[in-house]
Design a protein around this motif. Structure first.
Motif, short mmCIF file in Angstrom:
data_model
loop_
_atom_site.label_atom_id
_atom_site.label_comp_id
_atom_site.label_asym_id
_atom_site.label_seq_id
_atom_site.Cartn_x
_atom_site.Cartn_y
_atom_site.Cartn_z
N ASP A 27 0.84 -1.21 0.00
CA ASP A 27 0.00 0.00 0.00
C ASP A 27 0.87 1.25 0.00
O ASP A 27 0.61 2.21 -0.74
CB ASP A 27 -0.91 0.02 1.23
CG ASP A 27 -2.13 -0.87 1.10
OD1 ASP A 27 -2.33 -1.47 0.03
OD2 ASP A 27 -2.91 -0.96 2.09
N GLU A 32 -1.57 -1.82 -6.20
CA GLU A 32 -2.94 -2.32 -6.08
C GLU A 32 -2.90 -3.76 -5.56
O GLU A 32 -2.05 -4.56 -5.97
CB GLU A 32 -3.63 -2.30 -7.45
CG GLU A 32 -5.05 -2.84 -7.44
CD GLU A 32 -5.69 -2.88 -8.81
OE1 GLU A 32 -6.78 -3.48 -8.94
OE2 GLU A 32 -5.09 -2.33 -9.76
N SER A 78 -12.48 -5.04 6.97
CA SER A 78 -12.71 -4.07 5.92
C SER A 78 -13.35 -4.72 4.70
O SER A 78 -13.36 -5.94 4.53
CB SER A 78 -11.39 -3.41 5.50
OG SER A 78 -10.60 -4.31 4.72
N ARG A 80 -12.21 -4.69 1.85
CA ARG A 80 -11.19 -5.10 0.90
C ARG A 80 -11.21 -6.61 0.66
O ARG A 80 -10.85 -7.09 -0.42
CB ARG A 80 -9.79 -4.68 1.37
CG ARG A 80 -9.61 -3.19 1.48
CD ARG A 80 -8.20 -2.81 1.92
NE ARG A 80 -7.22 -3.04 0.87
CZ ARG A 80 -5.94 -2.72 0.98
NH1 ARG A 80 -5.49 -2.14 2.09
NH2 ARG A 80 -5.09 -2.96 -0.02
#
Length: 274
Positions: A27, A32, A78, A80
């Protein structure tokens, strides 16, 4: 152009810090992250890995700081991780030799498998996250083995952490059956740090004694005769870079493994740790 990293996680529990460490590094580098599991099921962190009060039996101390526990829980909860790719959808399954029409089936298998190189071209590195879960659904996962082989063919780095190193030992060319880490230097969960009891998983009512195989012994055999396993027992960290492989021994090595991945991609690092 931003780099893209493919993370593969078990559906039976990953260790929080072993995802957090490399994700934090990638990150920060502006990469990505794409996440995948064997069947597209959302991964979950092993509860002890989010508990700073949990004492790791082999080390006799906590291995998770309060700060890491908070950050790992935030990542675990999260969005994600909500929609991971499915290896089962991405990669075909090799047919049994006993199946009717085997010749046509194996032809179709290799035809479908040929598209994997195109898929791998979208990514810059593969990270196999550790924890006890990989013992169940990653170590001997034929689809993951094919994915690893595709990254190696593309000359792209492959990271294995803790029990996420096991698939590297078992990923082999179907014809000669030689491990792709033969002749390489690697690290991984050493015998001294294995549980004597209490190896656990998520999503199942199952808790066992020690891991079903000593990863150290497998890695020693897989790297022989010209490579070497490095346990580095007693040293705080153990990360080995022997390109294209980046291997991390256990939880405390997660952030360093992520750092070394970035150095491999940005600075051309090819050797580290021995």
């Amino acid at each position: 152009m931003s780099k893209k990293i493919l993370y593969v996680l078990s559906e039976y529990g990953y260790w929080g810090e072993e995802l957090l460490g490399p994700v934090t590094a990638t990150d920060a580098a502006g990469y990505e992250s794409v996440f995948a599991t064997p069947n597209g099921k959302r991964p979950q962190a092993l509860p002890p890995s989010l508990d700073p009060g949990y004492v790791d039996p082999p080390l006799g101390r906590s291995v998770t700081t309060p700060e890491v526990a908070v950050a790992a829980r935030e990542l675990d909860e999260s969005a994600r991780l909500d929609d991971p790719l499915s290896l089962a959808e991405l990669i075909p399954e090799r047919p049994y030799h006993s199946e009717p029409g085997f010749l046509r089936l194996i032809e179709a298998y290799y035809r479908d498998l040929s598209t994997l190189d195109t898929e791998v071209a979208r990514y810059d590195a593969l990270v196999i996250v550790g924890g006890s879960g990989p013992i169940v659904d990653l170590a001997n996962n034929g689809r993951l083995h094919e994915l690893i082989l595709a990254f190696v063919r593309a000359d792209k780095p492959v990271v294995g952490e803790c029990y996420g190193v096991a698939p590297l030992a078992f990923a082999r060319d179907w014809e000669d059956r030689t491990s792709i880490i033969r002749g390489k230097h690697v690290t991984g969960h050493c015998k001294e740090y294995d549980y004597k009891d209490g190896t656990g998983f998520v999503g199942v009512d199952f808790n066992m004694g020690p891991p079903p195989y000593p990863l150290e012994y497998i890695l020693r055999d897989a790297t022989a005769p010209d490579g070497r396993y490095h346990g580095n027992v007693g040293k705080e960290t153990s990360v080995i870079v022997d390109y294209p492989f980046i291997t991390a021994r256990s939880t405390p090595d997660s952030f360093l493994a992520g750092q070394k991945l970035v150095e491999v991609l940005e600075q051309g690092l090819r050797r580290f740790g021995w």
